[in-house]
Scaffold this motif. Structure first.
Motif, PDB file in Angstrom:
ATOM      1  N   LEU A  98      43.513  33.500  50.612  1.00  0.00           N
ATOM      2  CA  LEU A  98      42.579  34.452  50.007  1.00  0.00           C
ATOM      3  C   LEU A  98      42.031  35.437  51.034  1.00  0.00           C
ATOM      4  O   LEU A  98      41.904  36.635  50.757  1.00  0.00           O
ATOM      5  N   TRP A  99      41.703  34.946  52.227  1.00  0.00           N
ATOM      6  CA  TRP A  99      41.196  35.848  53.259  1.00  0.00           C
ATOM      7  C   TRP A  99      42.266  36.840  53.692  1.00  0.00           C
ATOM      8  O   TRP A  99      41.973  38.016  53.968  1.00  0.00           O
ATOM      9  N   LEU A 101      44.747  38.018  51.814  1.00  0.00           N
ATOM     10  CA  LEU A 101      44.877  39.010  50.747  1.00  0.00           C
ATOM     11  C   LEU A 101      43.668  39.938  50.704  1.00  0.00           C
ATOM     12  O   LEU A 101      43.808  41.147  50.476  1.00  0.00           O
ATOM     13  N   ALA A 102      42.469  39.384  50.938  1.00  0.00           N
ATOM     14  CA  ALA A 102      41.265  40.211  50.958  1.00  0.00           C
ATOM     15  C   ALA A 102      41.320  41.220  52.095  1.00  0.00           C
ATOM     16  O   ALA A 102      40.942  42.393  51.934  1.00  0.00           O
ATOM     17  N   LEU A 105      43.561  44.009  51.143  1.00  0.00           N
ATOM     18  CA  LEU A 105      42.901  44.907  50.195  1.00  0.00           C
ATOM     19  C   LEU A 105      41.956  45.865  50.905  1.00  0.00           C
ATOM     20  O   LEU A 105      41.893  47.056  50.574  1.00  0.00           O
ATOM     21  N   LEU A 130      48.081  44.138  45.055  1.00  0.00           N
ATOM     22  CA  LEU A 130      47.344  43.187  45.895  1.00  0.00           C
ATOM     23  C   LEU A 130      46.180  42.570  45.123  1.00  0.00           C
ATOM     24  O   LEU A 130      45.881  41.379  45.277  1.00  0.00           O
ATOM     25  N   GLN A 131      45.516  43.365  44.304  1.00  0.00           N
ATOM     26  CA  GLN A 131      44.443  42.826  43.461  1.00  0.00           C
ATOM     27  C   GLN A 131      44.979  41.727  42.550  1.00  0.00           C
ATOM     28  O   GLN A 131      44.331  40.696  42.344  1.00  0.00           O
ATOM     29  N   PHE A 134      45.586  38.577  44.645  1.00  0.00           N
ATOM     30  CA  PHE A 134      44.311  37.966  45.027  1.00  0.00           C
ATOM     31  C   PHE A 134      43.658  37.254  43.843  1.00  0.00           C
ATOM     32  O   PHE A 134      43.232  36.098  43.956  1.00  0.00           O
ATOM     33  N   LEU A 138      42.750  33.349  43.292  1.00  0.00           N
ATOM     34  CA  LEU A 138      41.324  33.025  43.164  1.00  0.00           C
ATOM     35  C   LEU A 138      41.021  32.352  41.831  1.00  0.00           C
ATOM     36  O   LEU A 138      40.298  31.345  41.783  1.00  0.00           O
ATOM     37  N   THR A 186      47.443  26.681  45.114  1.00  0.00           N
ATOM     38  CA  THR A 186      47.465  27.991  45.769  1.00  0.00           C
ATOM     39  C   THR A 186      48.885  28.493  45.954  1.00  0.00           C
ATOM     40  O   THR A 186      49.206  29.653  45.662  1.00  0.00           O
ATOM     41  N   LEU A 190      50.490  31.755  44.038  1.00  0.00           N
ATOM     42  CA  LEU A 190      50.997  32.880  44.821  1.00  0.00           C
ATOM     43  C   LEU A 190      52.481  33.112  44.545  1.00  0.00           C
ATOM     44  O   LEU A 190      52.928  34.257  44.407  1.00  0.00           O
TER      45      LEU A 190
END
Length: 281
Positions: A98-99, A101-102, A105, A130-131, A134, A138, A186, A190
């Motif tokens: 997640l980090w 991908l964030a 972004l 990418l959103q 993510f 999430l 996860t 993904l």
């Protein structure tokens, strides 16, 4: 991040960044507009039903027939020779994914705010994808956390014995957060999301997800039924996010039979041509 209406060039960079980011976030909560979203919802519901029935059956079978035998065959926790497996398994850790991908972004937003016209549209198109990645991960992770807390299954050998039926619902401790496996969840979320956008990567991504799931077994972090549950939740969660995006015409469209498919996205070659002032094909 789809391409919003052109932002006036007279705005300074901070205002450009704020406007681009605001519009990119607003597109996620706008009203659905695709005329075939009802067909897609019905098709997704059928797939959910089939997946849930097959997955639940597999979880029960594994719990009854394989879980105890499998964890008894694995090497003891802390075995020195398992250090490569411990490194490999972190590629499926939800926080790391997640980090990453964030961060991607944020980079896309920073770059897109400095661009205009076609170049900005390309960057924001990539940002929309990418959103999707993510939010697929999430959403699945949040569902998994609720299930872990509710189910309260003990991890292998918690309590001192190879007991696959060690359940204390609502325990809320790490020792009883075994079902579903967060790493498997996860990885499969993904894998499904990347495969939905770029079908040619499906084999590679699902191979990655299977490898991550296997590391959880070798490290005695989960039972086989836990990773099966994680795979199920990850795929179902990513499917729901894909429908959300398709219903808003964000990166996906819907055929007449309700099938959701990815729209052509920006290619890295096009980024290079635009960056050098060439026109996109």
């Amino acid at each position: 991040m789809s391409a919003p209406a052109e932002i006036p060039h007279r705005q300074n960079y901070p205002m450009q960044l704020l406007t681009v980011s605001g519009r990119s976030l607003a597109q996620l909560v706008r009203a659905p507009s695709h005329s075939r979203r009802a067909e897609a919802a019905r098709k997704m519901a059928r797939h959910w039903l089939y997946l849930s029935a097959a997955g639940a059956t597999m979880i029960i079978v594994l719990m009854l027939l394989l879980d105890k035998t499998e964890i008894e065959l694995m090497p003891a926790r802390g075995t020195p020779g398992l250090w490569p497996i411990r490194i490999l398994t972190d590629f499926g850790k939800d926080a790391y994914v997640l980090w990453a991908l964030a961060a991607a972004l944020v980079i896309v937003a920073l770059v897109a705010a400095s661009k205009h016209g076609t170049s900005r549209a390309l960057w924001l198109g990539f940002g929309t994808r990418l959103q999707f990645l993510f939010l697929s991960v999430l959403t699945s992770v949040l569902i998994g956390e609720v299930l872990k807390f509710t189910i309260g299954r003990g991890r292998p050998f918690v309590g001192g014995t190879a007991n696959p039926y060690n359940f204390i619902p609502f325990q809320g401790t790490e020792a009883h957060f075994s079902l579903p496996s967060g790493h498997a969840l996860t990885a499969f979320a993904l894998a499904f999301a990347v495969g939905a956008l770029w079908p040619r990567l499906r084999v590679f991504m699902f191979t990655y997800a299977i490898v991550i799931a296997l590391t959880r077994l070798v490290l005695l972090a989960h039972h086989p039924s836990d990773v099966m549950g994680g795979a199920l939740v990850g795929i179902v969660g990513a499917m729901a996010v894909r429908y959300w995006f398709a219903a808003r015409r964000l990166g996906f469209a819907i055929r007449s039979d309700g099938t959701i498919f990815a729209l052509p996205g920006p290619a890295f070659g096009r980024f290079k041509r635009v960056a050098h002032g060439s026109s996109a094909p």
